[in-house]
Design a protein around this motif. Structure first.
Motif, PDB file in Angstrom:
ATOM      1  N   HIS A 186       0.835  -1.200   0.000  1.00 17.43           N
ATOM      2  CA  HIS A 186       0.000   0.000   0.000  1.00 17.43           C
ATOM      3  C   HIS A 186       0.878   1.262   0.000  1.00 17.43           C
ATOM      4  CE1 HIS A 186      -3.454   2.530   0.784  1.00 17.43           C
ATOM      5  NE2 HIS A 186      -2.747   3.116   1.734  1.00 17.43           N
ATOM      6  N   ILE A 187       1.914   1.255   0.817  1.00 18.00           N
ATOM      7  CA  ILE A 187       2.832   2.414   0.868  1.00 18.00           C
ATOM      8  C   ILE A 187       3.387   2.678  -0.535  1.00 18.00           C
ATOM      9  CG2 ILE A 187       5.073   3.237   1.707  1.00 18.00           C
ATOM     10  CD1 ILE A 187       4.646   1.658   4.264  1.00 18.00           C
ATOM     11  N   PHE A 188       3.849   1.604  -1.188  1.00 18.78           N
ATOM     12  CA  PHE A 188       4.459   1.792  -2.510  1.00 18.78           C
ATOM     13  C   PHE A 188       3.426   2.190  -3.564  1.00 18.78           C
ATOM     14  CE2 PHE A 188       8.018  -0.963  -0.807  1.00 18.78           C
ATOM     15  CZ  PHE A 188       8.897   0.102  -0.704  1.00 18.78           C
ATOM     16  N   ARG A 189       2.203   1.667  -3.442  1.00 18.40           N
ATOM     17  CA  ARG A 189       1.178   2.075  -4.421  1.00 18.40           C
ATOM     18  C   ARG A 189       0.832   3.557  -4.264  1.00 18.40           C
ATOM     19  NH1 ARG A 189      -0.284  -3.224  -3.772  1.00 18.40           N
ATOM     20  NH2 ARG A 189      -1.603  -2.787  -1.971  1.00 18.40           N
ATOM     21  N   GLU A 190       0.874   4.058  -3.013  1.00 18.47           N
ATOM     22  CA  GLU A 190       0.640   5.488  -2.786  1.00 18.47           C
ATOM     23  C   GLU A 190       1.792   6.315  -3.350  1.00 18.47           C
ATOM     24  OE1 GLU A 190      -2.146   7.138  -1.461  1.00 18.47           O
ATOM     25  OE2 GLU A 190      -2.890   5.121  -1.918  1.00 18.47           O
ATOM     26  N   LEU A 191       3.033   5.846  -3.086  1.00 19.60           N
ATOM     27  CA  LEU A 191       4.214   6.555  -3.597  1.00 19.60           C
ATOM     28  C   LEU A 191       4.197   6.626  -5.119  1.00 19.60           C
ATOM     29  CD1 LEU A 191       7.486   5.430  -1.751  1.00 19.60           C
ATOM     30  CD2 LEU A 191       6.773   7.751  -2.330  1.00 19.60           C
ATOM     31  N   ALA A 192       3.659   5.564  -5.735  1.00 19.08           N
ATOM     32  CA  ALA A 192       3.626   5.468  -7.194  1.00 19.08           C
ATOM     33  C   ALA A 192       2.735   6.529  -7.822  1.00 19.08           C
ATOM     34  CB  ALA A 192       3.150   4.075  -7.609  1.00 19.08           C
ATOM     35  N   LYS A 193       1.868   7.148  -7.004  1.00 19.45           N
ATOM     36  CA  LYS A 193       0.972   8.188  -7.539  1.00 19.45           C
ATOM     37  C   LYS A 193       1.674   9.539  -7.642  1.00 19.45           C
ATOM     38  CE  LYS A 193      -3.197   6.132  -5.577  1.00 19.45           C
ATOM     39  NZ  LYS A 193      -4.059   6.180  -4.397  1.00 19.45           N
ATOM     40  N   GLU A 194       2.842   9.655  -6.989  1.00 17.30           N
ATOM     41  CA  GLU A 194       3.539  10.945  -6.975  1.00 17.30           C
ATOM     42  C   GLU A 194       4.258  11.193  -8.299  1.00 17.30           C
ATOM     43  OE1 GLU A 194       6.048  11.149  -3.521  1.00 17.30           O
ATOM     44  OE2 GLU A 194       4.334  10.877  -2.169  1.00 17.30           O
ATOM     45  N   HIS A 195       4.133  12.417  -8.785  1.00 16.25           N
ATOM     46  CA  HIS A 195       4.800  12.764 -10.049  1.00 16.25           C
ATOM     47  C   HIS A 195       6.222  13.242  -9.788  1.00 16.25           C
ATOM     48  CE1 HIS A 195       1.118  12.092 -12.231  1.00 16.25           C
ATOM     49  NE2 HIS A 195       0.487  12.759 -11.284  1.00 16.25           N
ATOM     50  N   THR A 196       7.025  12.343  -9.286  1.00 12.99           N
ATOM     51  CA  THR A 196       8.432  12.643  -8.989  1.00 12.99           C
ATOM     52  C   THR A 196       9.242  11.491  -9.589  1.00 12.99           C
ATOM     53  OG1 THR A 196       8.318  11.355  -6.948  1.00 12.99           O
ATOM     54  CG2 THR A 196       7.854  13.705  -6.740  1.00 12.99           C
ATOM     55  N   PRO A 197      10.548  11.668  -9.730  1.00 10.62           N
ATOM     56  CA  PRO A 197      11.347  10.540 -10.258  1.00 10.62           C
ATOM     57  C   PRO A 197      11.171   9.279  -9.407  1.00 10.62           C
ATOM     58  CG  PRO A 197      12.631  12.565 -10.287  1.00 10.62           C
ATOM     59  CD  PRO A 197      11.347  12.895  -9.576  1.00 10.62           C
ATOM     60  N   LEU A 198      11.128   9.445  -8.085  1.00  8.73           N
ATOM     61  CA  LEU A 198      10.941   8.265  -7.220  1.00  8.73           C
ATOM     62  C   LEU A 198       9.568   7.630  -7.473  1.00  8.73           C
ATOM     63  CD1 LEU A 198      11.878   6.392  -4.876  1.00  8.73           C
ATOM     64  CD2 LEU A 198      10.804   8.024  -3.278  1.00  8.73           C
ATOM     65  N   GLY A 199       8.530   8.487  -7.576  1.00  8.20           N
ATOM     66  CA  GLY A 199       7.175   7.999  -7.824  1.00  8.20           C
ATOM     67  C   GLY A 199       7.089   7.206  -9.120  1.00  8.20           C
ATOM     68  N   ARG A 200       7.710   7.743 -10.154  1.00 10.21           N
ATOM     69  CA  ARG A 200       7.657   7.064 -11.460  1.00 10.21           C
ATOM     70  C   ARG A 200       8.401   5.732 -11.420  1.00 10.21           C
ATOM     71  NH1 ARG A 200       7.230  12.388 -13.360  1.00 10.21           N
ATOM     72  NH2 ARG A 200       9.431  12.836 -13.142  1.00 10.21           N
ATOM     73  N   TYR A 201       9.528   5.748 -10.734  1.00 13.62           N
ATOM     74  CA  TYR A 201      10.326   4.517 -10.612  1.00 13.62           C
ATOM     75  C   TYR A 201       9.535   3.451  -9.831  1.00 13.62           C
ATOM     76  CZ  TYR A 201      13.696   1.236  -8.815  1.00 13.62           C
ATOM     77  OH  TYR A 201      14.317   0.074  -8.478  1.00 13.62           O
ATOM     78  N   VAL A 202       8.923   3.875  -8.727  1.00 14.16           N
ATOM     79  CA  VAL A 202       8.161   2.934  -7.898  1.00 14.16           C
ATOM     80  C   VAL A 202       6.976   2.383  -8.704  1.00 14.16           C
ATOM     81  CG1 VAL A 202       6.670   2.778  -5.848  1.00 14.16           C
ATOM     82  CG2 VAL A 202       8.894   3.898  -5.674  1.00 14.16           C
ATOM     83  N   LYS A 203       6.312   3.244  -9.453  1.00 13.73           N
ATOM     84  CA  LYS A 203       5.153   2.807 -10.244  1.00 13.73           C
ATOM     85  C   LYS A 203       5.556   1.709 -11.235  1.00 13.73           C
ATOM     86  CE  LYS A 203       1.524   4.476 -13.248  1.00 13.73           C
ATOM     87  NZ  LYS A 203       0.795   5.576 -13.765  1.00 13.73           N
ATOM     88  N   GLU A 204       6.632   1.951 -11.948  1.00 12.92           N
ATOM     89  CA  GLU A 204       7.090   0.966 -12.926  1.00 12.92           C
ATOM     90  C   GLU A 204       7.427  -0.367 -12.261  1.00 12.92           C
ATOM     91  OE1 GLU A 204      10.506   1.574 -15.627  1.00 12.92           O
ATOM     92  OE2 GLU A 204       9.423   3.422 -16.129  1.00 12.92           O
ATOM     93  N   THR A 205       8.113  -0.265 -11.122  1.00  9.65           N
ATOM     94  CA  THR A 205       8.553  -1.483 -10.434  1.00  9.65           C
ATOM     95  C   THR A 205       7.361  -2.253  -9.869  1.00  9.65           C
ATOM     96  OG1 THR A 205      10.531  -0.257  -9.837  1.00  9.65           O
ATOM     97  CG2 THR A 205      10.212  -2.351  -8.720  1.00  9.65           C
ATOM     98  N   VAL A 206       6.451  -1.540  -9.200  1.00  8.15           N
ATOM     99  CA  VAL A 206       5.285  -2.203  -8.597  1.00  8.15           C
ATOM    100  C   VAL A 206       4.415  -2.836  -9.690  1.00  8.15           C
ATOM    101  CG1 VAL A 206       3.128  -1.785  -7.350  1.00  8.15           C
ATOM    102  CG2 VAL A 206       5.254  -0.789  -6.507  1.00  8.15           C
ATOM    103  N   ASN A 207       4.170  -2.099 -10.757  1.00  5.93           N
ATOM    104  CA  ASN A 207       3.303  -2.640 -11.806  1.00  5.93           C
ATOM    105  C   ASN A 207       3.902  -3.852 -12.501  1.00  5.93           C
ATOM    106  OD1 ASN A 207       1.460  -0.737 -11.160  1.00  5.93           O
ATOM    107  ND2 ASN A 207       1.662   0.481 -13.006  1.00  5.93           N
ATOM    108  N   SER A 208       5.217  -3.926 -12.520  1.00  6.72           N
ATOM    109  CA  SER A 208       5.841  -5.078 -13.196  1.00  6.72           C
ATOM    110  C   SER A 208       5.866  -6.307 -12.288  1.00  6.72           C
ATOM    111  CB  SER A 208       7.269  -4.728 -13.606  1.00  6.72           C
ATOM    112  OG  SER A 208       8.053  -4.579 -12.444  1.00  6.72           O
ATOM    113  N   GLY A 209       5.694  -6.077 -10.972  1.00  9.96           N
ATOM    114  CA  GLY A 209       5.738  -7.211 -10.031  1.00  9.96           C
ATOM    115  C   GLY A 209       7.126  -7.459  -9.473  1.00  9.96           C
TER     116      GLY A 209
END
Ligand code: AMP
Length: 178
Positions: free
Chosen positions: A33-56
């Motif tokens: 849940h923490i990472f899915r929330e972070l993934a919503k942020e429009h920052t380099p970290l957010g984008r990186y987390v989104k890609e990683t979480v979505n890929s599994g």
């Protein structure tokens, strides 16, 4: 009471974690849940987390340890917590020195977990079939050694997760002596 719930995706950790949280009054915290929330942020970290979480795939250990450490330093977690999704690698377990009292492995087979996940109707961007299969594969590779780590420490408890929710809850309460 500091409790860690371990299990493959679809094993019922969040259901059991939330039931337990209500019963004993300590907060439930899911790193997914923490990472899915972070993934919503429009920052380099957010984008990186989104890609990683979505890929599994997993977020690297150093980042994960830093982020979880920041959360658990908050006042609301000082009396205890129910952690879901962390530690997920042996490195995370070794570096996480937080006085865990109980580690509970909710055991369900890969087949049962995939069956349950296919029946879920809350569509999530990070729940493509490929990502789900990858998470299960990574569980066997990286998280099973975590079970071994806590077994050796004598704080690992196994519960059969292929039973009705209430039975599993009672089983966990018995382990925690509550
Ligand atoms: P979950 O909801 O627990 O399956 O987590 C969803 C995603 O968040 C995982 O596929 C990872 O990308 C990331 N994640 C959650 N917990 C961790 C962790 N302890 N270490 C690394 N990545 C994690």
């Amino acid at each position: 009471m500091k409790i860690v719930l371990i299990g493959i995706q679809g094993s019922g950790k969040s259901t059991q974690g939330n039931l337990l949280s209500k019963k004993i009054g300590v907060p439930y915290l899911s790193t997914g849940h923490i990472f899915r929330e972070l993934a919503k942020e429009h920052t380099p970290l957010g984008r990186y987390v989104k890609e990683t979480v979505n890929s599994g795939y997993l977020i690297p250990d150093d980042k994960t340890l830093e982020i979880v450490g920041q959360y658990l330093a908050r006042p609301e977690y000082q009396k205890g917590y129910i952690l879901d999704g962390f530690p997920r690698t042996k490195v995370q377990a070794e570096f996480f020195k937080n006085g865990i009292d109980y580690v509970i492995h909710i055991n369900v087979s890969d087949e049962e977990a995939l069956k349950r996940l296919a029946l879920r109707n809350d569509e999530r961007e990070d729940e493509t079939e490929q990502a789900l299969k990858r998470r299960i594969e990574l569980f066997h590779k990286f998280t099973e050694p975590v079970l071994e780590f806590y077994r050796e420490k004598g704080i690992l408890h196994e519960v059969d997760g292929e039973r009705p929710i209430e039975e599993i809850h009672l089983n966990i309460c018995k382990i925690l002596k509550i």
